[in-house]
Motif scaffolding. Sequence first.
Motif, PDB file in Angstrom:
ATOM      1  N   SER A 199       0.832  -1.208   0.000  1.00  0.00           N
ATOM      2  CA  SER A 199       0.000   0.000   0.000  1.00  0.00           C
ATOM      3  C   SER A 199       0.865   1.255   0.000  1.00  0.00           C
ATOM      4  O   SER A 199       0.631   2.193  -0.781  1.00  0.00           O
ATOM      5  CB  SER A 199      -0.924  -0.010   1.214  1.00  0.00           C
ATOM      6  OG  SER A 199      -1.720   1.138   1.237  1.00  0.00           O
ATOM      7  N   ASN A 200       1.878   1.283   0.856  1.00  0.00           N
ATOM      8  CA  ASN A 200       2.788   2.441   0.916  1.00  0.00           C
ATOM      9  C   ASN A 200       3.567   2.600  -0.382  1.00  0.00           C
ATOM     10  O   ASN A 200       3.781   3.716  -0.849  1.00  0.00           O
ATOM     11  CB  ASN A 200       3.750   2.318   2.097  1.00  0.00           C
ATOM     12  CG  ASN A 200       3.063   2.556   3.414  1.00  0.00           C
ATOM     13  OD1 ASN A 200       2.059   3.247   3.498  1.00  0.00           O
ATOM     14  ND2 ASN A 200       3.598   1.965   4.463  1.00  0.00           N
ATOM     15  N   TYR A 201       3.987   1.491  -0.964  1.00  0.00           N
ATOM     16  CA  TYR A 201       4.722   1.539  -2.226  1.00  0.00           C
ATOM     17  C   TYR A 201       3.845   2.136  -3.323  1.00  0.00           C
ATOM     18  O   TYR A 201       4.271   3.027  -4.060  1.00  0.00           O
ATOM     19  CB  TYR A 201       5.197   0.134  -2.612  1.00  0.00           C
ATOM     20  CG  TYR A 201       5.956   0.112  -3.905  1.00  0.00           C
ATOM     21  CD1 TYR A 201       7.298   0.460  -3.951  1.00  0.00           C
ATOM     22  CD2 TYR A 201       5.328  -0.245  -5.095  1.00  0.00           C
ATOM     23  CE1 TYR A 201       8.007   0.453  -5.148  1.00  0.00           C
ATOM     24  CE2 TYR A 201       6.028  -0.256  -6.292  1.00  0.00           C
ATOM     25  CZ  TYR A 201       7.364   0.096  -6.310  1.00  0.00           C
ATOM     26  OH  TYR A 201       8.053   0.096  -7.496  1.00  0.00           O
ATOM     27  N   LYS A 202       2.597   1.657  -3.431  1.00  0.00           N
ATOM     28  CA  LYS A 202       1.683   2.168  -4.458  1.00  0.00           C
ATOM     29  C   LYS A 202       1.351   3.642  -4.215  1.00  0.00           C
ATOM     30  O   LYS A 202       1.244   4.417  -5.164  1.00  0.00           O
ATOM     31  CB  LYS A 202       0.414   1.326  -4.515  1.00  0.00           C
ATOM     32  CG  LYS A 202       0.664  -0.077  -5.064  1.00  0.00           C
ATOM     33  CD  LYS A 202      -0.614  -0.861  -5.286  1.00  0.00           C
ATOM     34  CE  LYS A 202      -1.256  -1.262  -4.002  1.00  0.00           C
ATOM     35  NZ  LYS A 202      -2.436  -2.126  -4.202  1.00  0.00           N
ATOM     36  N   LEU A 203       1.213   4.031  -2.951  1.00  0.00           N
ATOM     37  CA  LEU A 203       0.946   5.430  -2.624  1.00  0.00           C
ATOM     38  C   LEU A 203       2.121   6.318  -3.037  1.00  0.00           C
ATOM     39  O   LEU A 203       1.929   7.401  -3.600  1.00  0.00           O
ATOM     40  CB  LEU A 203       0.654   5.591  -1.135  1.00  0.00           C
ATOM     41  CG  LEU A 203       0.259   6.982  -0.666  1.00  0.00           C
ATOM     42  CD1 LEU A 203      -1.000   7.467  -1.388  1.00  0.00           C
ATOM     43  CD2 LEU A 203       0.051   6.983   0.828  1.00  0.00           C
TER      44      LEU A 203
END
Length: 117
Positions: A79-83
Amino acid sequence: MLHRENKIKEYHTSSAANLLKEVMDYYDITQKDLAARIGVSQKNISDILNRKRFLTEVLALRIEKIMGISSKLLLALDSNYKLNLAKANINNQQKSSPLFLKKYDWVNHNTSNLSFN
């Protein structure tokens, strides 16, 4: 299992793929072996490790059961990577798009001089 003597990576900018690769390397697990253990194709694992696809909640739970890595951690990493990818895209678009809001020079930000009669 991660050990203290291993270098700690900054996962806040990494996806779950980085952590999976590290654990797979440590235990000398192949993509084919991991795929068989969690019930998916080797292509699916390859896509996840190459960030062409991200983990689903079900896959994260299967990996947690097999590898002992928290499903919440894996999903949070992705999730953090995609954000971070989305933020980079937005920042690039803001520089080139006339659609994003901009401050105008004529706007007075000092409202203390305004009177409302």
